[in-house]
Design an enzyme around this catalytic site. Structure first.
Site, PDB file in Angstrom:
ATOM      1  N   HIS A   1     -12.990   3.560  -0.103  1.00  0.00           N
ATOM      2  CA  HIS A   1     -12.959   2.590   1.022  1.00  0.00           C
ATOM      3  C   HIS A   1     -13.617   1.259   0.640  1.00  0.00           C
ATOM      4  O   HIS A   1     -14.091   0.533   1.514  1.00  0.00           O
ATOM      5  CB  HIS A   1     -13.693   3.151   2.268  1.00  0.00           C
ATOM      6  CG  HIS A   1     -13.087   4.386   2.828  1.00  0.00           C
ATOM      7  ND1 HIS A   1     -13.837   5.397   3.389  1.00  0.00           N
ATOM      8  CD2 HIS A   1     -11.804   4.789   2.928  1.00  0.00           C
ATOM      9  CE1 HIS A   1     -13.045   6.373   3.789  1.00  0.00           C
ATOM     10  NE2 HIS A   1     -11.804   6.031   3.517  1.00  0.00           N
TER      11      HIS A   1
ATOM     12  N   GLU B   1      -7.845  -4.466   5.302  1.00  0.00           N
ATOM     13  CA  GLU B   1      -7.775  -4.250   3.854  1.00  0.00           C
ATOM     14  C   GLU B   1      -6.717  -5.139   3.202  1.00  0.00           C
ATOM     15  O   GLU B   1      -6.905  -5.637   2.097  1.00  0.00           O
ATOM     16  CB  GLU B   1      -7.511  -2.766   3.561  1.00  0.00           C
ATOM     17  CG  GLU B   1      -8.743  -1.923   3.863  1.00  0.00           C
ATOM     18  CD  GLU B   1      -8.445  -0.445   4.030  1.00  0.00           C
ATOM     19  OE1 GLU B   1      -7.634  -0.112   4.929  1.00  0.00           O
ATOM     20  OE2 GLU B   1      -9.005   0.370   3.301  1.00  0.00           O
TER      21      GLU B   1
ATOM     22  N   ASP C   1      -7.767  14.557  15.673  1.00  0.00           N
ATOM     23  CA  ASP C   1      -7.777  13.195  16.223  1.00  0.00           C
ATOM     24  C   ASP C   1      -8.881  13.065  17.257  1.00  0.00           C
ATOM     25  O   ASP C   1      -8.956  13.829  18.218  1.00  0.00           O
ATOM     26  CB  ASP C   1      -6.411  12.887  16.847  1.00  0.00           C
ATOM     27  CG  ASP C   1      -6.264  11.401  17.123  1.00  0.00           C
ATOM     28  OD1 ASP C   1      -7.130  10.828  17.818  1.00  0.00           O
ATOM     29  OD2 ASP C   1      -5.288  10.812  16.631  1.00  0.00           O
TER      30      ASP C   1
ATOM     31  N   ASN D   1       0.881  -1.175   0.000  1.00  0.00           N
ATOM     32  CA  ASN D   1       0.000   0.000   0.000  1.00  0.00           C
ATOM     33  C   ASN D   1       0.917   1.222   0.000  1.00  0.00           C
ATOM     34  O   ASN D   1       1.504   1.571   1.022  1.00  0.00           O
ATOM     35  CB  ASN D   1      -0.891  -0.032   1.250  1.00  0.00           C
ATOM     36  CG  ASN D   1      -1.941   1.069   1.227  1.00  0.00           C
ATOM     37  OD1 ASN D   1      -1.914   1.948   0.359  1.00  0.00           O
ATOM     38  ND2 ASN D   1      -2.840   1.038   2.181  1.00  0.00           N
TER      39      ASN D   1
ATOM     40  N   ARG E   1      -2.724  -1.989  -3.576  1.00  0.00           N
ATOM     41  CA  ARG E   1      -3.954  -1.220  -3.401  1.00  0.00           C
ATOM     42  C   ARG E   1      -3.887  -0.017  -4.337  1.00  0.00           C
ATOM     43  O   ARG E   1      -2.935   0.768  -4.284  1.00  0.00           O
ATOM     44  CB  ARG E   1      -4.068  -0.749  -1.954  1.00  0.00           C
ATOM     45  CG  ARG E   1      -5.263   0.125  -1.753  1.00  0.00           C
ATOM     46  CD  ARG E   1      -5.358   0.583  -0.320  1.00  0.00           C
ATOM     47  NE  ARG E   1      -6.571   1.346  -0.156  1.00  0.00           N
ATOM     48  CZ  ARG E   1      -6.642   2.467   0.545  1.00  0.00           C
ATOM     49  NH1 ARG E   1      -5.591   2.936   1.156  1.00  0.00           N
ATOM     50  NH2 ARG E   1      -7.784   3.094   0.643  1.00  0.00           N
TER      51      ARG E   1
ATOM     52  N   ARG F   1     -12.104  16.969   6.857  1.00  0.00           N
ATOM     53  CA  ARG F   1     -12.996  17.239   5.718  1.00  0.00           C
ATOM     54  C   ARG F   1     -14.419  17.463   6.198  1.00  0.00           C
ATOM     55  O   ARG F   1     -14.895  16.774   7.097  1.00  0.00           O
ATOM     56  CB  ARG F   1     -12.984  16.059   4.735  1.00  0.00           C
ATOM     57  CG  ARG F   1     -11.641  15.852   4.085  1.00  0.00           C
ATOM     58  CD  ARG F   1     -11.669  14.695   3.116  1.00  0.00           C
ATOM     59  NE  ARG F   1     -10.517  13.843   3.327  1.00  0.00           N
ATOM     60  CZ  ARG F   1     -10.475  12.543   3.075  1.00  0.00           C
ATOM     61  NH1 ARG F   1     -11.538  11.925   2.587  1.00  0.00           N
ATOM     62  NH2 ARG F   1      -9.395  11.850   3.300  1.00  0.00           N
TER      63      ARG F   1
HETATM   64  P1  AMP Z   1      -7.651   4.899  10.637  1.00  0.00           P
HETATM   65  O1  AMP Z   1      -7.679   5.837   9.477  1.00  0.00           O
HETATM   66  O2  AMP Z   1      -8.600   3.759  10.477  1.00  0.00           O
HETATM   67  O3  AMP Z   1      -6.275   4.464  11.028  1.00  0.00           O
HETATM   68  O4  AMP Z   1      -8.222   5.733  11.901  1.00  0.00           O
HETATM   69  C1  AMP Z   1      -7.466   6.771  12.474  1.00  0.00           C
HETATM   70  C2  AMP Z   1      -8.318   7.562  13.452  1.00  0.00           C
HETATM   71  O5  AMP Z   1      -8.925   6.687  14.417  1.00  0.00           O
HETATM   72  C3  AMP Z   1      -7.490   8.534  14.286  1.00  0.00           C
HETATM   73  O6  AMP Z   1      -7.387   9.771  13.665  1.00  0.00           O
HETATM   74  C4  AMP Z   1      -8.294   8.651  15.554  1.00  0.00           C
HETATM   75  O7  AMP Z   1      -9.157   9.766  15.441  1.00  0.00           O
HETATM   76  C5  AMP Z   1      -9.157   7.414  15.616  1.00  0.00           C
HETATM   77  N1  AMP Z   1      -8.872   6.563  16.786  1.00  0.00           N
HETATM   78  C6  AMP Z   1      -7.898   5.637  16.911  1.00  0.00           C
HETATM   79  N2  AMP Z   1      -7.950   5.062  18.135  1.00  0.00           N
HETATM   80  C7  AMP Z   1      -8.973   5.644  18.807  1.00  0.00           C
HETATM   81  C8  AMP Z   1      -9.542   5.498  20.113  1.00  0.00           C
HETATM   82  N3  AMP Z   1      -9.051   4.624  20.985  1.00  0.00           N
HETATM   83  N4  AMP Z   1     -10.605   6.288  20.427  1.00  0.00           N
HETATM   84  C9  AMP Z   1     -11.115   7.171  19.552  1.00  0.00           C
HETATM   85  N5  AMP Z   1     -10.626   7.340  18.310  1.00  0.00           N
HETATM   86  C10 AMP Z   1      -9.578   6.607  17.935  1.00  0.00           C
END
Ligand code: AMP
Length: 395
Positions: free
Chosen positions: A180, A382, A280, A8, A91, A239
Protein backbone atom coordinates in the site's frame (compact mmCIF):
# COMPACT_ATOMS: atom_id res chain seq x y z
CA UNK A 1 1.02 19.44 -20.48
CA UNK A 2 1.07 15.65 -20.71
CA UNK A 3 -1.59 12.99 -20.61
CA UNK A 4 -0.62 10.00 -18.50
CA UNK A 5 -2.55 6.76 -18.81
CA UNK A 6 -2.57 4.81 -15.55
CA UNK A 7 -3.10 1.05 -15.67
CA UNK A 8 -3.78 -1.13 -12.65
CA UNK A 9 -3.97 -4.67 -13.91
CA UNK A 10 -5.38 -7.42 -11.67
CA UNK A 11 -5.96 -11.11 -12.28
CA UNK A 12 -9.40 -10.61 -13.87
CA UNK A 13 -9.70 -6.83 -14.05
CA UNK A 14 -8.00 -3.87 -15.64
CA UNK A 15 -8.53 -0.38 -14.24
CA UNK A 16 -7.47 2.64 -16.26
CA UNK A 17 -7.43 6.39 -15.82
CA UNK A 18 -6.24 9.13 -18.15
CA UNK A 19 -4.91 12.11 -16.20
CA UNK A 20 -3.71 15.39 -17.63
CA UNK A 21 -0.63 16.57 -15.76
CA UNK A 22 0.50 18.73 -14.11
CA UNK A 23 -3.08 20.03 -13.71
CA UNK A 24 -4.18 16.65 -12.26
CA UNK A 25 -7.34 16.71 -14.39
CA UNK A 26 -8.97 13.32 -14.86
CA UNK A 27 -10.01 13.12 -18.52
CA UNK A 28 -11.48 9.63 -18.41
CA UNK A 29 -11.49 6.52 -16.29
CA UNK A 30 -12.87 3.03 -16.38
CA UNK A 31 -12.55 -0.59 -15.48
CA UNK A 32 -12.85 -3.86 -17.37
CA UNK A 33 -14.05 -6.59 -15.01
CA UNK A 34 -14.49 -10.35 -15.23
CA UNK A 35 -11.79 -10.67 -17.93
CA UNK A 36 -11.76 -14.20 -19.30
CA UNK A 37 -15.09 -15.04 -17.65
CA UNK A 38 -18.61 -15.17 -19.04
CA UNK A 39 -20.14 -11.71 -19.42
CA UNK A 40 -17.23 -9.37 -18.86
CA UNK A 41 -18.19 -5.86 -17.80
CA UNK A 42 -16.90 -2.49 -18.93
CA UNK A 43 -17.49 0.78 -17.14
CA UNK A 44 -16.21 4.02 -18.61
CA UNK A 45 -16.66 7.60 -17.54
CA UNK A 46 -15.59 10.87 -19.06
CA UNK A 47 -17.22 14.11 -17.91
CA UNK A 48 -20.95 13.57 -18.38
CA UNK A 49 -20.46 10.47 -20.56
CA UNK A 50 -21.04 7.09 -18.94
CA UNK A 51 -20.68 3.75 -20.68
CA UNK A 52 -21.59 0.51 -18.96
CA UNK A 53 -21.86 -2.68 -20.95
CA UNK A 54 -21.62 -6.45 -20.79
CA UNK A 55 -19.45 -8.00 -23.45
CA UNK A 56 -16.97 -10.74 -24.08
CA UNK A 57 -13.41 -9.87 -23.06
CA UNK A 58 -11.31 -13.03 -23.34
CA UNK A 59 -8.02 -11.56 -22.10
CA UNK A 60 -6.25 -8.43 -20.86
CA UNK A 61 -5.15 -7.52 -24.38
CA UNK A 62 -8.77 -7.23 -25.60
CA UNK A 63 -9.63 -5.41 -22.37
CA UNK A 64 -7.04 -2.71 -23.02
CA UNK A 65 -7.97 -2.54 -26.72
CA UNK A 66 -11.58 -1.86 -25.71
CA UNK A 67 -10.46 0.79 -23.21
CA UNK A 68 -8.28 2.41 -25.89
CA UNK A 69 -11.18 2.38 -28.33
CA UNK A 70 -13.39 4.21 -25.80
CA UNK A 71 -10.64 6.77 -25.12
CA UNK A 72 -10.36 7.55 -28.87
CA UNK A 73 -13.95 7.05 -30.01
CA UNK A 74 -15.66 10.00 -31.69
CA UNK A 75 -18.54 10.00 -29.16
CA UNK A 76 -16.90 8.87 -25.91
CA UNK A 77 -13.26 9.73 -26.47
CA UNK A 78 -10.99 12.42 -25.09
CA UNK A 79 -7.92 11.95 -27.29
CA UNK A 80 -7.41 11.65 -31.05
CA UNK A 81 -4.64 9.10 -31.23
CA UNK A 82 -1.87 7.35 -29.33
CA UNK A 83 0.46 10.34 -29.66
CA UNK A 84 -1.80 12.17 -27.21
CA UNK A 85 -0.55 9.88 -24.43
CA UNK A 86 2.88 10.90 -23.12
CA UNK A 87 3.45 7.87 -20.91
CA UNK A 88 1.70 4.87 -19.42
CA UNK A 89 2.11 4.34 -15.68
CA UNK A 90 1.72 0.84 -14.29
CA UNK A 91 1.09 -0.08 -10.68
CA UNK A 92 3.38 -2.95 -9.76
CA UNK A 93 2.83 -4.36 -6.29
CA UNK A 94 6.20 -5.88 -5.46
CA UNK A 95 9.57 -4.37 -6.28
CA UNK A 96 11.44 -6.54 -3.74
CA UNK A 97 14.94 -5.22 -3.10
CA UNK A 98 15.39 -4.52 -6.82
CA UNK A 99 13.19 -1.47 -7.32
CA UNK A 100 13.13 1.44 -4.91
CA UNK A 101 12.24 4.01 -7.53
CA UNK A 102 9.89 4.58 -10.40
CA UNK A 103 11.53 3.25 -13.56
CA UNK A 104 11.20 2.99 -17.30
CA UNK A 105 10.19 -0.51 -18.34
CA UNK A 106 12.58 -2.41 -20.56
CA UNK A 107 13.35 -6.08 -21.15
CA UNK A 108 15.50 -6.32 -18.01
CA UNK A 109 12.88 -4.66 -15.79
CA UNK A 110 10.22 -7.09 -17.03
CA UNK A 111 12.56 -9.99 -16.32
CA UNK A 112 13.15 -8.70 -12.80
CA UNK A 113 9.42 -8.20 -12.13
CA UNK A 114 9.02 -11.83 -13.20
CA UNK A 115 11.76 -12.90 -10.81
CA UNK A 116 9.69 -11.37 -8.01
CA UNK A 117 6.60 -13.48 -8.78
CA UNK A 118 7.28 -15.75 -5.82
CA UNK A 119 7.08 -12.75 -3.44
CA UNK A 120 3.74 -11.53 -4.82
CA UNK A 121 2.19 -14.48 -6.63
CA UNK A 122 -1.28 -12.94 -6.82
CA UNK A 123 -0.25 -9.46 -7.91
CA UNK A 124 2.99 -9.28 -9.90
CA UNK A 125 1.91 -11.72 -12.67
CA UNK A 126 -1.19 -9.70 -13.67
CA UNK A 127 0.79 -6.46 -13.22
CA UNK A 128 3.33 -7.75 -15.76
CA UNK A 129 0.52 -8.82 -18.09
CA UNK A 130 -0.76 -5.22 -17.96
CA UNK A 131 2.68 -3.96 -19.02
CA UNK A 132 2.99 -6.48 -21.83
CA UNK A 133 -0.41 -5.77 -23.34
CA UNK A 134 0.22 -2.01 -23.10
CA UNK A 135 3.53 -2.47 -24.95
CA UNK A 136 1.70 -4.46 -27.61
CA UNK A 137 -1.03 -1.82 -28.08
CA UNK A 138 1.13 1.29 -27.52
CA UNK A 139 4.52 0.23 -28.98
CA UNK A 140 5.85 3.80 -29.18
CA UNK A 141 4.77 5.02 -25.75
CA UNK A 142 6.99 5.06 -22.65
CA UNK A 143 5.92 2.45 -20.10
CA UNK A 144 6.73 3.36 -16.51
CA UNK A 145 6.52 1.09 -13.48
CA UNK A 146 5.57 2.47 -10.06
CA UNK A 147 6.07 0.06 -7.16
CA UNK A 148 3.85 -0.27 -4.10
CA UNK A 149 6.79 -1.42 -1.98
CA UNK A 150 9.05 1.52 -2.92
CA UNK A 151 7.77 4.00 -0.32
CA UNK A 152 8.93 1.64 2.43
CA UNK A 153 12.57 1.61 1.32
CA UNK A 154 13.35 4.06 4.15
CA UNK A 155 12.31 1.62 6.89
CA UNK A 156 15.49 1.10 8.94
CA UNK A 157 17.02 -2.32 9.42
CA UNK A 158 15.93 -2.52 13.07
CA UNK A 159 12.32 -2.51 11.85
CA UNK A 160 12.91 -4.26 8.54
CA UNK A 161 14.67 -7.40 9.72
CA UNK A 162 13.00 -10.35 11.40
CA UNK A 163 14.75 -11.90 14.40
CA UNK A 164 15.47 -15.17 12.61
CA UNK A 165 18.87 -16.53 11.56
CA UNK A 166 20.70 -13.95 9.44
CA UNK A 167 21.09 -16.30 6.50
CA UNK A 168 17.36 -15.97 5.74
CA UNK A 169 17.79 -12.23 5.36
CA UNK A 170 21.10 -12.40 3.53
CA UNK A 171 20.52 -15.36 1.25
CA UNK A 172 16.75 -15.44 0.87
CA UNK A 173 15.85 -11.76 1.32
CA UNK A 174 13.23 -12.53 3.94
CA UNK A 175 12.46 -9.10 5.38
CA UNK A 176 9.68 -6.56 5.74
CA UNK A 177 8.85 -5.13 2.32
CA UNK A 178 5.47 -3.56 3.03
CA UNK A 179 2.54 -2.77 0.75
CA UNK A 180 0.00 0.00 0.00
CA UNK A 181 3.02 2.30 -0.39
CA UNK A 182 1.51 4.36 -3.20
CA UNK A 183 -1.54 5.11 -1.03
CA UNK A 184 0.45 5.79 2.16
CA UNK A 185 2.78 8.14 0.27
CA UNK A 186 -0.09 10.03 -1.33
CA UNK A 187 -2.14 10.59 1.82
CA UNK A 188 0.84 11.35 4.06
CA UNK A 189 2.02 14.03 1.62
CA UNK A 190 -1.48 15.48 1.57
CA UNK A 191 -1.44 15.53 5.37
CA UNK A 192 1.98 17.21 5.51
CA UNK A 193 0.70 19.94 3.20
CA UNK A 194 -2.52 20.25 5.20
CA UNK A 195 -0.82 20.64 8.57
CA UNK A 196 1.97 22.59 6.88
CA UNK A 197 4.73 20.78 8.75
CA UNK A 198 7.38 18.92 6.72
CA UNK A 199 9.11 17.61 9.86
CA UNK A 200 6.03 15.84 11.12
CA UNK A 201 5.11 12.58 12.83
CA UNK A 202 2.16 11.00 11.11
CA UNK A 203 0.40 7.65 11.26
CA UNK A 204 -1.32 6.68 8.03
CA UNK A 205 -4.11 4.11 8.46
CA UNK A 206 -5.20 2.48 5.19
CA UNK A 207 -8.36 0.45 5.79
CA UNK A 208 -9.75 -1.16 2.64
CA UNK A 209 -10.05 -4.77 1.55
CA UNK A 210 -6.46 -5.00 2.71
CA UNK A 211 -5.48 -2.95 5.75
CA UNK A 212 -2.17 -1.50 6.88
CA UNK A 213 -0.61 1.28 8.92
CA UNK A 214 2.57 3.25 8.33
CA UNK A 215 4.59 5.43 10.67
CA UNK A 216 5.68 8.40 8.55
CA UNK A 217 8.40 10.59 10.03
CA UNK A 218 9.54 13.68 8.12
CA UNK A 219 7.71 12.36 5.06
CA UNK A 220 9.41 8.94 5.11
CA UNK A 221 8.03 5.53 6.00
CA UNK A 222 9.88 4.27 9.06
CA UNK A 223 7.68 1.31 10.00
CA UNK A 224 4.71 -0.49 8.54
CA UNK A 225 2.28 -3.17 9.67
CA UNK A 226 2.37 -5.49 6.65
CA UNK A 227 5.62 -7.29 6.07
CA UNK A 228 7.12 -10.01 3.93
CA UNK A 229 3.63 -10.92 2.73
CA UNK A 230 0.22 -9.25 2.86
CA UNK A 231 -1.00 -10.87 6.09
CA UNK A 232 0.41 -9.13 9.13
CA UNK A 233 -0.73 -6.41 11.49
CA UNK A 234 -4.35 -5.32 11.25
CA UNK A 235 -7.46 -7.48 11.02
CA UNK A 236 -8.63 -7.37 7.39
CA UNK A 237 -11.69 -8.49 5.41
CA UNK A 238 -10.54 -12.09 5.11
CA UNK A 239 -7.00 -12.01 6.58
CA UNK A 240 -6.13 -12.55 10.22
CA UNK A 241 -3.31 -10.01 10.53
CA UNK A 242 -1.05 -10.59 13.56
CA UNK A 243 -1.34 -14.11 14.91
CA UNK A 244 0.79 -16.24 17.20
CA UNK A 245 2.71 -18.41 14.72
CA UNK A 246 2.16 -21.45 16.98
CA UNK A 247 -1.41 -21.43 15.66
CA UNK A 248 -0.11 -22.17 12.17
CA UNK A 249 1.97 -25.11 13.38
CA UNK A 250 -1.00 -26.37 15.40
CA UNK A 251 -3.24 -26.22 12.32
CA UNK A 252 -0.71 -28.23 10.33
CA UNK A 253 0.84 -30.60 12.87
CA UNK A 254 -2.13 -31.30 15.14
CA UNK A 255 -5.23 -30.64 13.04
CA UNK A 256 -3.81 -32.11 9.84
CA UNK A 257 -4.25 -29.20 7.45
CA UNK A 258 -1.73 -28.92 4.63
CA UNK A 259 0.37 -25.76 4.50
CA UNK A 260 -1.68 -24.61 1.51
CA UNK A 261 -4.91 -25.12 3.45
CA UNK A 262 -3.52 -23.28 6.46
CA UNK A 263 -2.51 -20.45 4.15
CA UNK A 264 -6.02 -20.40 2.70
CA UNK A 265 -7.58 -20.35 6.18
CA UNK A 266 -5.46 -17.42 7.35
CA UNK A 267 -5.71 -15.38 4.16
CA UNK A 268 -9.14 -16.16 2.77
CA UNK A 269 -11.31 -17.38 5.62
CA UNK A 270 -10.13 -15.31 8.56
CA UNK A 271 -10.31 -11.65 9.54
CA UNK A 272 -13.78 -10.11 9.67
CA UNK A 273 -15.14 -12.99 7.55
CA UNK A 274 -13.92 -15.61 9.99
CA UNK A 275 -15.28 -13.68 12.95
CA UNK A 276 -18.71 -12.81 11.56
CA UNK A 277 -19.42 -14.66 8.31
CA UNK A 278 -19.23 -11.33 6.39
CA UNK A 279 -16.13 -9.66 4.98
CA UNK A 280 -17.73 -6.36 3.95
CA UNK A 281 -17.73 -3.92 6.83
CA UNK A 282 -21.04 -2.37 5.78
CA UNK A 283 -22.83 -5.69 6.38
CA UNK A 284 -21.04 -6.16 9.70
CA UNK A 285 -21.97 -2.67 10.88
CA UNK A 286 -25.61 -3.25 9.93
CA UNK A 287 -25.70 -6.52 11.85
CA UNK A 288 -23.95 -4.98 14.87
CA UNK A 289 -26.56 -2.20 14.83
CA UNK A 290 -29.28 -4.85 14.92
CA UNK A 291 -27.62 -6.36 17.99
CA UNK A 292 -25.46 -9.19 16.60
CA UNK A 293 -22.87 -9.91 19.30
CA UNK A 294 -20.26 -11.50 17.01
CA UNK A 295 -20.30 -8.41 14.79
CA UNK A 296 -20.05 -6.05 17.77
CA UNK A 297 -17.05 -7.97 19.06
CA UNK A 298 -15.40 -8.10 15.61
CA UNK A 299 -15.66 -4.31 15.30
CA UNK A 300 -14.15 -3.92 18.79
CA UNK A 301 -11.32 -6.32 17.90
CA UNK A 302 -10.65 -4.52 14.64
CA UNK A 303 -10.41 -1.10 16.30
CA UNK A 304 -8.40 -2.49 19.24
CA UNK A 305 -5.69 -3.76 16.89
CA UNK A 306 -5.46 -0.36 15.15
CA UNK A 307 -5.26 1.36 18.54
CA UNK A 308 -2.32 -0.86 19.56
CA UNK A 309 -0.41 0.09 16.43
CA UNK A 310 -1.12 3.79 17.02
CA UNK A 311 0.45 3.41 20.47
CA UNK A 312 3.45 1.60 19.05
CA UNK A 313 4.05 4.06 16.22
CA UNK A 314 3.61 7.12 18.46
CA UNK A 315 6.24 5.56 20.72
CA UNK A 316 8.79 4.89 17.97
CA UNK A 317 8.37 8.44 16.62
CA UNK A 318 8.43 9.96 20.11
CA UNK A 319 5.27 11.93 19.39
CA UNK A 320 2.44 12.40 16.97
CA UNK A 321 1.11 15.30 14.88
CA UNK A 322 -1.63 13.61 12.88
CA UNK A 323 -3.35 10.35 12.14
CA UNK A 324 -4.92 9.71 8.75
CA UNK A 325 -7.85 7.45 7.95
CA UNK A 326 -8.02 6.43 4.31
CA UNK A 327 -9.42 3.85 1.80
CA UNK A 328 -12.92 2.30 1.72
CA UNK A 329 -13.34 1.73 5.45
CA UNK A 330 -11.11 4.56 6.68
CA UNK A 331 -12.90 7.12 4.54
CA UNK A 332 -16.43 5.87 5.13
CA UNK A 333 -16.80 4.11 8.46
CA UNK A 334 -17.40 6.67 11.20
CA UNK A 335 -17.97 3.72 13.54
CA UNK A 336 -14.44 2.32 13.17
CA UNK A 337 -12.95 5.83 13.48
CA UNK A 338 -14.98 6.39 16.65
CA UNK A 339 -13.91 3.08 18.21
CA UNK A 340 -10.25 3.69 17.33
CA UNK A 341 -10.13 7.24 18.71
CA UNK A 342 -12.14 6.51 21.87
CA UNK A 343 -10.19 6.94 25.13
CA UNK A 344 -7.07 8.26 23.46
CA UNK A 345 -6.94 11.65 25.20
CA UNK A 346 -3.68 10.61 26.90
CA UNK A 347 -2.08 10.64 23.44
CA UNK A 348 -3.66 13.97 22.48
CA UNK A 349 -6.21 12.33 20.18
CA UNK A 350 -9.70 13.81 20.66
CA UNK A 351 -12.39 13.07 18.10
CA UNK A 352 -15.28 15.43 17.40
CA UNK A 353 -18.13 12.92 17.18
CA UNK A 354 -20.43 15.22 15.19
CA UNK A 355 -17.85 16.10 12.56
CA UNK A 356 -16.87 12.44 12.39
CA UNK A 357 -20.37 11.62 11.14
CA UNK A 358 -20.20 14.08 8.25
CA UNK A 359 -19.16 12.74 4.85
CA UNK A 360 -17.10 14.49 2.19
CA UNK A 361 -14.93 13.65 -0.80
CA UNK A 362 -12.38 16.23 0.31
CA UNK A 363 -9.65 16.05 2.94
CA UNK A 364 -11.29 16.81 6.31
CA UNK A 365 -10.32 17.29 9.92
CA UNK A 366 -12.51 15.43 12.42
CA UNK A 367 -10.77 16.21 15.72
CA UNK A 368 -11.96 18.61 18.39
CA UNK A 369 -10.30 22.05 18.12
CA UNK A 370 -8.35 21.38 21.34
CA UNK A 371 -7.03 17.98 20.14
CA UNK A 372 -3.20 18.08 20.04
CA UNK A 373 -3.20 15.49 17.27
CA UNK A 374 -5.05 16.20 14.03
CA UNK A 375 -7.38 13.40 12.97
CA UNK A 376 -7.69 13.55 9.19
CA UNK A 377 -9.85 11.70 6.70
CA UNK A 378 -8.07 11.80 3.36
CA UNK A 379 -9.46 10.11 0.25
CA UNK A 380 -6.66 8.05 -1.22
CA UNK A 381 -5.84 8.44 -4.90
CA UNK A 382 -3.30 5.88 -6.02
CA UNK A 383 -3.78 6.69 -9.70
CA UNK A 384 -2.99 10.35 -9.13
CA UNK A 385 0.11 9.43 -7.14
CA UNK A 386 1.27 7.20 -10.03
CA UNK A 387 0.54 10.01 -12.50
CA UNK A 388 2.57 12.45 -10.37
CA UNK A 389 5.51 10.08 -10.24
CA UNK A 390 5.34 9.39 -13.99
CA UNK A 391 5.09 13.08 -14.82
CA UNK A 392 8.08 13.84 -12.63
CA UNK A 393 9.96 10.99 -14.29
CA UNK A 394 9.42 12.20 -17.86
CA UNK A 395 10.30 15.86 -17.16
P1 AMP B 1 -11.18 -0.48 -0.81
O1 AMP B 1 -10.31 -1.69 -0.83
O2 AMP B 1 -10.44 0.75 -0.41
O3 AMP B 1 -12.00 -0.30 -2.04
O4 AMP B 1 -12.25 -0.72 0.39
C1 AMP B 1 -13.26 -1.68 0.26
C2 AMP B 1 -13.95 -1.90 1.60
O5 AMP B 1 -14.40 -0.65 2.15
C3 AMP B 1 -15.22 -2.74 1.47
O6 AMP B 1 -14.94 -4.09 1.61
C4 AMP B 1 -16.05 -2.26 2.63
O7 AMP B 1 -15.82 -3.11 3.74
C5 AMP B 1 -15.53 -0.89 2.99
N1 AMP B 1 -16.52 0.18 2.82
C6 AMP B 1 -16.85 0.83 1.68
N2 AMP B 1 -17.81 1.75 1.92
C7 AMP B 1 -18.12 1.67 3.24
C8 AMP B 1 -19.03 2.35 4.11
N3 AMP B 1 -19.84 3.30 3.66
N4 AMP B 1 -19.04 1.98 5.42
C9 AMP B 1 -18.22 1.02 5.89
N5 AMP B 1 -17.34 0.37 5.12
C10 AMP B 1 -17.28 0.67 3.82
Amino acid sequence: MSNILIINSGSSSLKFKLINMPGEKVLASGVVERIGLKESLIFYESGSIYVSKKTNIPNHSSGLKEATRLLMDYHTGVIKNQDDIAAIGHRVVHGGDLFYDTCLVDKKVKEQIKNLFSLAPLHNPPNLTGIEVAEEIFPNTRQIAVFDTAFHKTIPLKARKYAIPNKFFEEHKIELYGFHGISHKYVSQQAIEYINKPNSKIISIHLGNGCSMTAVKNGESIDHSLGFGPNNGLIMGTRSGDIDQSVIFFLIDKLGYSSQEANQILNKQSGMLGLTGNSDLRDIEDRAYEGDESCKLALEMNAYRIKKYIGAYAAIMNGLDAIIFTAGIGENSSKIRELVCKDMEFAGIELDNDVNEMGSDEIREINKPESKVKILVIPTNEELEIAKQCYQFIQ
